[in-house]
Design a protein around this motif. Structure first.
Motif, PDB file in Angstrom:
ATOM      1  N   ASN A 347      -0.343  -9.741   0.073  1.00 43.73           N
ATOM      2  CA  ASN A 347      -0.393 -10.856   0.914  1.00 43.73           C
ATOM      3  C   ASN A 347       0.421 -10.587   2.467  1.00 43.73           C
ATOM      4  OD1 ASN A 347       2.524 -11.489   0.446  1.00 43.73           O
ATOM      5  ND2 ASN A 347       1.908 -12.682  -2.191  1.00 43.73           N
ATOM      6  N   LYS A 348       0.295 -11.462   3.313  1.00 45.38           N
ATOM      7  CA  LYS A 348       0.708 -11.097   3.971  1.00 45.38           C
ATOM      8  C   LYS A 348       2.561 -11.161   4.167  1.00 45.38           C
ATOM      9  CE  LYS A 348      -0.669 -13.073   7.946  1.00 45.38           C
ATOM     10  NZ  LYS A 348      -0.905 -13.830   9.518  1.00 45.38           N
ATOM     11  N   HIS A 349       3.554 -11.303   3.222  1.00 45.51           N
ATOM     12  CA  HIS A 349       4.648 -11.004   2.243  1.00 45.51           C
ATOM     13  C   HIS A 349       4.787  -9.378   1.668  1.00 45.51           C
ATOM     14  CE1 HIS A 349       6.244 -14.515   3.539  1.00 45.51           C
ATOM     15  NE2 HIS A 349       5.262 -15.458   2.795  1.00 45.51           N
ATOM     16  N   PHE A 350       3.554  -8.833   1.028  1.00 46.42           N
ATOM     17  CA  PHE A 350       3.883  -7.844   0.630  1.00 46.42           C
ATOM     18  C   PHE A 350       2.685  -6.824   0.506  1.00 46.42           C
ATOM     19  CE2 PHE A 350       6.326 -10.968  -1.909  1.00 46.42           C
ATOM     20  CZ  PHE A 350       7.975 -10.033  -1.716  1.00 46.42           C
ATOM     21  N   MET A 351       3.906  -5.926   0.937  1.00 45.56           N
ATOM     22  CA  MET A 351       2.329  -4.687   0.801  1.00 45.56           C
ATOM     23  C   MET A 351       2.902  -3.081   0.708  1.00 45.56           C
ATOM     24  SD  MET A 351       2.954  -6.048   4.442  1.00 45.56           S
ATOM     25  CE  MET A 351       1.734  -7.185   5.137  1.00 45.56           C
ATOM     26  N   ILE A 352       2.462  -1.797  -0.312  1.00 45.06           N
ATOM     27  CA  ILE A 352       2.442  -1.147  -0.615  1.00 45.06           C
ATOM     28  C   ILE A 352       1.515   0.133   0.090  1.00 45.06           C
ATOM     29  CG2 ILE A 352       1.999   0.190  -2.963  1.00 45.06           C
ATOM     30  CD1 ILE A 352       1.980  -2.182  -4.388  1.00 45.06           C
ATOM     31  N   ARG A 353       2.575   0.619   0.310  1.00 40.53           N
ATOM     32  CA  ARG A 353       1.506   2.264   1.081  1.00 40.53           C
ATOM     33  C   ARG A 353       2.155   3.178   0.457  1.00 40.53           C
ATOM     34  NH1 ARG A 353       5.307   4.581   5.281  1.00 40.53           N
ATOM     35  NH2 ARG A 353       3.103   5.780   5.882  1.00 40.53           N
ATOM     36  N   ALA A 354       1.576   4.534   1.031  1.00 43.87           N
ATOM     37  CA  ALA A 354       1.462   5.750   0.245  1.00 43.87           C
ATOM     38  C   ALA A 354       0.708   7.251   1.043  1.00 43.87           C
ATOM     39  CB  ALA A 354       0.473   6.304  -1.316  1.00 43.87           C
ATOM     40  N   GLU A 355       1.563   7.741   1.949  1.00 43.90           N
ATOM     41  CA  GLU A 355       1.339   8.797   2.083  1.00 43.90           C
ATOM     42  C   GLU A 355       1.397  10.382   1.884  1.00 43.90           C
ATOM     43  OE1 GLU A 355       1.616   8.216   7.061  1.00 43.90           O
ATOM     44  OE2 GLU A 355       3.089   9.619   6.551  1.00 43.90           O
ATOM     45  N   TYR A 356       0.353  11.021   2.427  1.00 44.66           N
ATOM     46  CA  TYR A 356       0.767  12.786   2.035  1.00 44.66           C
ATOM     47  C   TYR A 356       0.646  13.813   3.282  1.00 44.66           C
ATOM     48  CZ  TYR A 356       0.119  16.877  -0.979  1.00 44.66           C
ATOM     49  OH  TYR A 356       0.398  18.262  -1.950  1.00 44.66           O
ATOM     50  N   GLY A 357       1.195  14.727   3.102  1.00 43.47           N
ATOM     51  CA  GLY A 357       1.520  15.981   4.520  1.00 43.47           C
ATOM     52  C   GLY A 357       0.999  17.551   3.342  1.00 43.47           C
ATOM     53  N   PHE A 358       0.372  17.169   4.133  1.00 44.86           N
ATOM     54  CA  PHE A 358       0.013  19.548   3.683  1.00 44.86           C
ATOM     55  C   PHE A 358      -1.072  20.100   4.937  1.00 44.86           C
ATOM     56  CE2 PHE A 358      -3.970  16.200   3.264  1.00 44.86           C
ATOM     57  CZ  PHE A 358      -4.745  16.636   3.039  1.00 44.86           C
ATOM     58  N   LEU A 359      -1.224  20.914   4.539  1.00 45.89           N
ATOM     59  CA  LEU A 359      -2.226  21.857   5.100  1.00 45.89           C
ATOM     60  C   LEU A 359      -0.701  22.637   6.139  1.00 45.89           C
ATOM     61  CD1 LEU A 359      -5.989  20.286   5.744  1.00 45.89           C
ATOM     62  CD2 LEU A 359      -5.105  21.717   4.527  1.00 45.89           C
ATOM     63  N   SER A 360      -0.003  23.262   5.463  1.00 47.01           N
ATOM     64  CA  SER A 360       0.821  23.715   5.955  1.00 47.01           C
ATOM     65  C   SER A 360       2.292  24.340   5.507  1.00 47.01           C
ATOM     66  CB  SER A 360       1.797  23.668   7.455  1.00 47.01           C
ATOM     67  OG  SER A 360       2.459  22.195   7.180  1.00 47.01           O
ATOM     68  N   SER A 361       2.816  25.204   5.835  1.00 42.22           N
ATOM     69  CA  SER A 361       3.966  25.824   4.610  1.00 42.22           C
ATOM     70  C   SER A 361       4.651  24.140   4.810  1.00 42.22           C
ATOM     71  CB  SER A 361       5.133  26.646   5.642  1.00 42.22           C
ATOM     72  OG  SER A 361       5.155  25.839   6.619  1.00 42.22           O
ATOM     73  N   ARG A 362       4.239  23.355   5.113  1.00 41.06           N
ATOM     74  CA  ARG A 362       5.787  21.816   4.833  1.00 41.06           C
ATOM     75  C   ARG A 362       4.135  20.920   4.616  1.00 41.06           C
ATOM     76  NH1 ARG A 362       6.943  20.980   9.655  1.00 41.06           N
ATOM     77  NH2 ARG A 362       5.324  20.460  10.474  1.00 41.06           N
ATOM     78  N   LYS A 363       5.350  20.189   2.577  1.00 44.74           N
ATOM     79  CA  LYS A 363       4.057  19.435   1.892  1.00 44.74           C
ATOM     80  C   LYS A 363       5.225  18.078   1.648  1.00 44.74           C
ATOM     81  CE  LYS A 363       3.837  22.239  -0.791  1.00 44.74           C
ATOM     82  NZ  LYS A 363       4.016  23.217  -0.970  1.00 44.74           N
ATOM     83  N   GLN A 364       4.972  16.865   2.071  1.00 47.14           N
ATOM     84  CA  GLN A 364       5.746  15.787   1.886  1.00 47.14           C
ATOM     85  C   GLN A 364       4.241  14.019   1.727  1.00 47.14           C
ATOM     86  OE1 GLN A 364       5.111  16.481   5.267  1.00 47.14           O
ATOM     87  NE2 GLN A 364       4.167  15.184   6.490  1.00 47.14           N
ATOM     88  N   PHE A 365       5.334  13.578   0.658  1.00 44.50           N
ATOM     89  CA  PHE A 365       4.825  12.181   0.408  1.00 44.50           C
ATOM     90  C   PHE A 365       5.639  11.136   0.411  1.00 44.50           C
ATOM     91  CE2 PHE A 365       5.466   8.977  -3.486  1.00 44.50           C
ATOM     92  CZ  PHE A 365       3.727   9.414  -3.182  1.00 44.50           C
TER      93      PHE A 365
END
Length: 375
Positions: A347-365
């Motif tokens: 709703n306009k008060h609560f959000m859930i997010r996720a992000e993933y990085g890849f395709l190099s020597s660095r990975k992150q979540f």
């Protein structure tokens, strides 16, 4: 001594502190009845909050604004290869010696696990500003070796060193995220600056992160929506690092002396090989500029190794009160990597997010929960 040089370098973990903006300032478009009704109703709404600036004008043009203030908690994991050079080492605050030719790094990997708290606000409808407060557990693993010249003046690795160090960091910082819409999509350019305090370093580690993204927001029933995006992630960090470590944190007295004795033996063997090669040359060959240069280079490298061992040996006599000072340059192996992400608005008060990085020597979540409110 050799292992201590490498252990000093493992306190250089890249500290990933990325926190992206809220992507829900949406223009209500389309011919569906609910979109037309909502866009028309917004033109007659009185905007009740101080922020963002120009909020009243924007909703009157048919934009649905998120609540202007937000607070999010995010978990961050990152793993990145780093390149290290220009290593200098000294003992007990004595002069530091350059070890770049003697100590060669095969691979160094920094890993971060942490939680950050991010307050943010929309200062303008197109600009989100946020702060960063983070605490993280970090580790750096290093695979490297000690190299010395042989009788042919070719450098050879005389030992491999694999080591790991763990350390904690506290990070503060701030960020800006300009956001605008184009052709039914949104574009966000996230930028943040952070400083991480690590006990073993003389000054905080500085990192700048740039994250351009493009995505689209999909509306569902009620206030629910899903934003998905893709983009890039670029890291810049201050290259110079200086620090100090107690020797007692690295080795026991017996282990320290064993490593020093082993180092003396291997350097002495290399010196004997160089001397045997030189003495086996004829007087005429010894006057050859090429051979003279090889001999001088080999002796200089072996002398430097001997000086480091002498310094380590002197420090071993008072191991409990001794320290190692170091400096080096480091940088990410790859500045850029690719990323994908999504944010679900309950709703306009609560959000859930996720992000993933890849395709190099660095990975992150990164994953987190956000709460938004009016001001």
């Amino acid at each position: 001594m050799r292992t201590s040089c490498f252990l000093l370098t493992v306190l250089l973990g890249l500290l990933y502190r990325e926190a992206a903006a809220q992507y829900t300032t949406d223009k209500i478009v389309g011919q569906k009845e609910k979109n037309v009704t909502l866009a028309d109703s917004l033109k007659h709404v009185t905007y009740p909050y101080l922020l963002p600036i120009w909020g009243q004008k924007v909703i009157n043009k048919g934009f649905d604004l998120p609540f202007p203030m937000g607070l999010s908690v995010q978990y961050v994991w990152q793993e990145s290869d780093i390149l290290i050079n220009n290593l200098q080492v000294g003992f007990n605050n004595g002069p530091k010696r350059n070890c770049d030719d003697l100590i060669r790094f095969d691979k160094a990997t920094a890993t971060t696990n942490g939680v950050n708290l991010r307050p943010d606000f929309w200062i303008f409808p197109f600009l989100n500003v946020y702060g960063i407060l983070a605490r993280s557990n970090n580790s750096t693993t290093v695979h490297c070796g000690l190299w010395v010249p042989d009788s042919s003046n070719s450098w050879k690795k005389i030992t491999d060193i694999n080591t790991k160090a763990d350390f904690d960091a506290t990070t503060i910082g701030f960020g800006l995220t300009p956001t605008f819409g184009i052709g039914g999509f949104f574009v966000a350019i996230d930028m943040n600056w952070s400083w991480s305090d690590i006990e073993q370093l003389d000054k905080p580690a500085y990192i700048f992160i740039l994250g351009p993204r493009i995505g689209k927001n999909f509306k569902f029933k009620g206030e629910q929506s899903l934003a998905i995006w893709t983009g890039g992630f670029r890291v810049h960090m201050n290259s110079g690092t200086n620090g100090s470590l107690p020797l007692s944190d690295l080795f026991s007295t017996n282990e320290w002396m064993q490593r020093i004795d082993s180092g003396y033996i291997k350097v002495a063997n290399s010196q004997q090989q160089v001397n045997a090669w030189w003495n086996g040359l004829s007087p005429r060959d010894q006057q050859n500029p090429v051979n003279k240069a090889k001999y001088a280079t080999a002796n200089a490298a072996l002398d430097k190794a001997g000086q480091l061992l002498n310094g380590a040996s002197e420090a071993a006599g008072t191991l409990g009160n001794s320290s190692v000072q170091y400096s080096l340059d480091k940088r990410p192996k790859d500045k850029w990597n690719f990323l994908i992400g999504a944010q679900y608005q309950i709703n306009k008060h609560f959000m859930i997010r996720a992000e993933y990085g890849f395709l190099s020597s660095r990975k992150q979540f990164i994953g987190g929960l956000q709460y938004r409110f009016g001001f």
